[in-house]
Enzyme design. Sequence first.
Site, PDB file in Angstrom:
ATOM      1  N   TYR A  70       0.841  -1.211   0.000  1.00  0.00           N
ATOM      2  CA  TYR A  70       0.000   0.000   0.000  1.00  0.00           C
ATOM      3  C   TYR A  70       0.869   1.251   0.000  1.00  0.00           C
ATOM      4  CZ  TYR A  70      -3.874   3.100   1.082  1.00  0.00           C
ATOM      5  OH  TYR A  70      -4.820   4.087   1.021  1.00  0.00           O
ATOM      6  N   PHE A 123      -6.656  19.622 -24.362  1.00  0.00           N
ATOM      7  CA  PHE A 123      -7.525  18.503 -24.732  1.00  0.00           C
ATOM      8  C   PHE A 123      -8.828  18.602 -23.931  1.00  0.00           C
ATOM      9  CE2 PHE A 123      -8.809  13.974 -24.887  1.00  0.00           C
ATOM     10  CZ  PHE A 123      -9.030  13.948 -26.241  1.00  0.00           C
ATOM     11  N   ASP A 124      -9.871  17.858 -24.348  1.00  0.00           N
ATOM     12  CA  ASP A 124     -11.195  18.106 -23.746  1.00  0.00           C
ATOM     13  C   ASP A 124     -11.279  17.798 -22.253  1.00  0.00           C
ATOM     14  OD1 ASP A 124     -11.287  15.358 -24.044  1.00  0.00           O
ATOM     15  OD2 ASP A 124     -13.298  15.298 -24.902  1.00  0.00           O
ATOM     16  N   ASP A 214       1.514  18.875 -20.693  1.00  0.00           N
ATOM     17  CA  ASP A 214       0.635  17.721 -20.797  1.00  0.00           C
ATOM     18  C   ASP A 214       1.377  16.756 -21.712  1.00  0.00           C
ATOM     19  OD1 ASP A 214      -1.151  15.801 -21.612  1.00  0.00           O
ATOM     20  OD2 ASP A 214      -2.858  17.157 -21.726  1.00  0.00           O
ATOM     21  N   ALA A 216       1.118  13.472 -22.608  1.00  0.00           N
ATOM     22  CA  ALA A 216       0.552  12.201 -23.085  1.00  0.00           C
ATOM     23  C   ALA A 216       1.385  11.609 -24.231  1.00  0.00           C
ATOM     24  CB  ALA A 216      -0.893  12.413 -23.527  1.00  0.00           C
ATOM     25  N   LYS A 257      -0.792   6.545 -23.321  1.00  0.00           N
ATOM     26  CA  LYS A 257      -0.240   6.792 -24.662  1.00  0.00           C
ATOM     27  C   LYS A 257       1.256   6.446 -24.642  1.00  0.00           C
ATOM     28  CE  LYS A 257      -4.098   9.485 -24.580  1.00  0.00           C
ATOM     29  NZ  LYS A 257      -4.944   9.657 -23.398  1.00  0.00           N
ATOM     30  N   HIS A 448     -20.299  13.838 -26.015  1.00  0.00           N
ATOM     31  CA  HIS A 448     -20.075  12.936 -27.148  1.00  0.00           C
ATOM     32  C   HIS A 448     -19.973  11.470 -26.741  1.00  0.00           C
ATOM     33  CE1 HIS A 448     -16.169  14.083 -25.549  1.00  0.00           C
ATOM     34  NE2 HIS A 448     -15.641  13.001 -26.086  1.00  0.00           N
TER      35      HIS A 448
END
Length: 462
Positions: A70, A123-124, A214, A216, A257, A448
């Site tokens: 843990y 990004f969204d 970011d 990714a 990614k 979406h």
Amino acid sequence: MRFAEPYKIKMVEPIRLIPRAEREARIREAGYNVFGLRSRDVFVDLLTDSGTGAMSEEQWAGLMRGDEAYAGSDSFYRLKETVESITGYSWVIPTHQGRGAEQCIMPQIVTRPGMYVLGNMHFDTTRAHIQLAGGRPVDLVIAEASDTETYHPFKGNIDLQRLRAFIVEHGPENIGAIIMTVTCNSAGGQPVSMANIRAASAIAREFGITFLFDTARYAENCYFIRQREAGYENAEPIAIAREMFSYGDGLMMSAKKDALVNIGGLLAFKHEELYRAAAGLVVPFEGFLTYGGLAGRDVEAMAVGLLEALEVDYLAARIGQVAYLGEQLHEAGIPIQLPVGGHAVFVDAAKFLPQIPADQFPGHALAVELYIEGGVRGVEVGSLMMGRDPETGLQLPSEFEFLRLAVPRRTYTNNHMDVVVDALKAVWERRHAVRGIRFVQEPKVLRHFTARFDWADVPAVR
Ligand code: P61
């Protein structure tokens, strides 16, 4: 000698193309939403490159080594050392995925309601978390990004003049952070140059603004810098990464990614202060700081994948396959974002289907048609994903109307890419007959994913 993938296949997963009549039935049952399809009914799945790639034997071996403690898990320390070696950031926290990292950092950046968070193009999920924290996301990508026909080596660059002007006009105290998304997903997986990162970071420093990445798809961005930016031709991707991260204060990452895992995310910071601030939210939302919502085995696989994704031969195969798909579509006269991005081909649906207005979602109509045509699943990146202004309820204008064909890493062969090309060419042949799409049910947030649709010319039942 010709180039080939630097790996061979050890395990296979069957896929099948169901008959056309079944595809028509399945997409109708799914409310004409590709997110509503079952994956068994999809032949080539290019919905996303997120968490859909194949892990290596070393990663699978890593699953066995995973330490499930843990607190203080060995797998965490392996991850921390790896992240430090790539980024120079020593304050590392795993999270369950990218949006887990976003939800823990955004409230630390947006410290007062109405603060702006500037970026090349958020990004969204990033946009959603900025808004949930009470902030206002602002995209300042260069104008060339929205002109899909013009070649520019770094269409993900931030517009430095607009960046400075925005800060001066609104006051640096009202800017929560600058976030560079590498590569810039929403603009077409387009890279950001080192020169642009360096200059944007200098502006951030000048005004005392936090500068984050970011990351990714940062490894793909490093590969593009090596290919396209003078002075980096012979640099190892990891050395490019180290320089890039030296210009920032920290990063948030969807590890699904460029860490080559099926689940995972990351926060890492140069200084303790931001780390402490984010840590306060990680514990209640994600879990203890050494596992962040992941099993120890997932943390282990992430540590291995982060380094594999920086290998030059891997990146050449990866980006080469996406280019292979894009070049064939381009040669067929199909309008796409040029140059082809790192993780996906972005088909310019506004040009493909000029008869369909933005509020009837040309990118989405094309996604539905491509599925019906060839069992290929792509996703709209345009007005539908952009959504409505939370204050006015009006549809937000979108810079683009794209159908994104995102290629999972190490997963499909070029024969699969050929199938995609054939299917899209068949839709291209009958493009004049393709109709727009309208809502039947429209959710309020990230609509979406779960919305239901019908063809625009099919009247609503009253
Ligand atoms: C994608 F339709 N991307 O491109 P998480 N930053 C960046 C991303 O690309 C990203 C995240 C943060 C996805 C998955 C996706 O509406 C959608 O690990 C540059 O997914 O939480 C994710 O990372 C968030 C697809 C996400 C969507 C949201 O396919």
